[in-house]
Scaffold this active site. Sequence first.
Site, PDB file in Angstrom:
ATOM      1  N   LYS A 129       1.865  -3.665   7.237  1.00  0.00           N
ATOM      2  CA  LYS A 129       1.963  -3.836   5.776  1.00  0.00           C
ATOM      3  C   LYS A 129       3.405  -3.602   5.316  1.00  0.00           C
ATOM      4  O   LYS A 129       3.882  -4.270   4.400  1.00  0.00           O
ATOM      5  CB  LYS A 129       1.028  -2.857   5.065  1.00  0.00           C
ATOM      6  N   THR A 167       0.838  -1.216   0.000  1.00  0.00           N
ATOM      7  CA  THR A 167       0.000   0.000   0.000  1.00  0.00           C
ATOM      8  C   THR A 167       0.867   1.258   0.000  1.00  0.00           C
ATOM      9  O   THR A 167       2.011   1.230   0.493  1.00  0.00           O
ATOM     10  CB  THR A 167      -0.919   0.008   1.251  1.00  0.00           C
ATOM     11  N   ASP A 168       0.306   2.356  -0.487  1.00  0.00           N
ATOM     12  CA  ASP A 168       1.057   3.626  -0.445  1.00  0.00           C
ATOM     13  C   ASP A 168       1.228   4.121   0.989  1.00  0.00           C
ATOM     14  O   ASP A 168       2.065   4.985   1.261  1.00  0.00           O
ATOM     15  CB  ASP A 168       0.381   4.702  -1.315  1.00  0.00           C
ATOM     16  N   GLU A 169       0.432   3.559   1.930  1.00  0.00           N
ATOM     17  CA  GLU A 169       0.536   4.017   3.330  1.00  0.00           C
ATOM     18  C   GLU A 169       1.894   3.711   3.943  1.00  0.00           C
ATOM     19  O   GLU A 169       2.242   4.267   4.977  1.00  0.00           O
ATOM     20  CB  GLU A 169      -0.554   3.367   4.197  1.00  0.00           C
ATOM     21  N   TYR A 205      -1.608  -0.498  11.143  1.00  0.00           N
ATOM     22  CA  TYR A 205      -1.903  -1.129   9.839  1.00  0.00           C
ATOM     23  C   TYR A 205      -0.730  -0.934   8.879  1.00  0.00           C
ATOM     24  O   TYR A 205      -0.203  -1.901   8.324  1.00  0.00           O
ATOM     25  CB  TYR A 205      -3.188  -0.533   9.240  1.00  0.00           C
TER      26      TYR A 205
END
Length: 341
Positions: free
Chosen positions: A155, A127-129, A151
């Site tokens: 990831k 994810t870009d997070e 989260y």
Amino acid sequence: MTILITGGAGFIGSHFARRMVSQGSRVVVLDKLTYAGNLENLKDITEDSKTSQLFKFYKGDICNQELVEHILSVEGIDTIVNFAAETHVDRSIQSASTFIDTDMKGVFVLLEASRRYKIKKFIQISTDEVYGTAHRGAFKETDALNPSNPYSASKAGGDRLAYAYWATYKLPIIITRASNNYGPYQYPEKFVPLFITNALEDKKLPLYGDGKQSRDWIHVEDHCASIDFLMTHGKDGEVYNIGGGNERYNIDTACIILDELKKPKSLIEHVKDREGHDRRYALDCAKLMSLGWEPKIKFENGLKDTIEWYRSNQSWWKRIKSGEFAEYYDKQYKHRFSCAE
Ligand code: NAD
Ligand code: DAU
């Protein structure tokens, strides 16, 4: 090609499964059916005689080594696309334990089994997070990771573990880091479906803080098309950013939703902000685009169609909202509404 799609009963995984069977691939889904997994998302595949014969479903956990190895040994899997994850930031703030299990340990189990059964392609959906807030400009794949909630930290662990299996064992992995997805079948805890369904029910829209956080939105069909593209055009051991090119302030997205549904702006309520809230996500997608892929769906058109889908599929989300979700919603929002900023 026989693909194992983990997390295939969730939002993005079910769209990807639909895409792959419709193109004639054999698809095996492994999904734990957590609160976010829903067999209804796969109904059109299983109820169509043409696609159902290309499809098989296993209910189970990606952390279950025995089950994962059983599937790889009997199903002739050559490609794994790992969508399975705990995915909601707010839930990870309430309790992180399942995030560590699935998003890190689960990835480890899949990678080990892939090594053992000589899988030809492993796509880790990151994810870009993992980059954290973009204070200025847009993140490139080579930028440092700086995840700021449980989260995104879990990831990031899965993302780097997948890379380690390329660097160490030459397992043919590709890592993708996509921006915020929207579209049909998204669990209504997420911003877009929560705001659409609350507005349809004339309930308040809980906008965190000043609403000036921004997200880059990509339609789920565009996201799935890019993964499909990378399965053949991506290079092993590489990371690819996947953005929609639609950066919007949350408050502006909320207003588009209300305008489209002809509901008053007074439904928006500014509430206590998310802890550690990343203010802005932004991706530089030149690496993916240089291979010849770009998103096709304009945000305003995709959002309009998505709103229409939620308007026409009320039984899908009303059933969800009346179950486990109601308890979660109370815990997440009750105190926020009472101390609105
Ligand atoms: P989702 O929450 O809708 O679905 C997740 C699915 O994984 C569910 O079907 C759930 O039952 C399953 N699952 C959870 N734990 C499992 C386990 N231990 N074993 C087997 N199955 C399990 O999520 P989504 O929004 O479709 O996201 C899919 C993937 O894409 C995730 O890896 C997420 O991190 C990533 N991603 C999501 C977005 C987004 O905006 N939604 C953006 C970028 C990346
Ligand atoms: O960027 C990719 C990520 O996008 C994925 O990896 C995650 O799985 C996915 O959940 C999503 O994370 P976000 O935290 O960006 O998505 P969410 O829908 O929770 O929130 C989007 C924005 O809207 C964010 O700035 C927080 C805000 N928000 C969200 C909710 C649920 C609100 O203002 N109010 C809300 O009630």
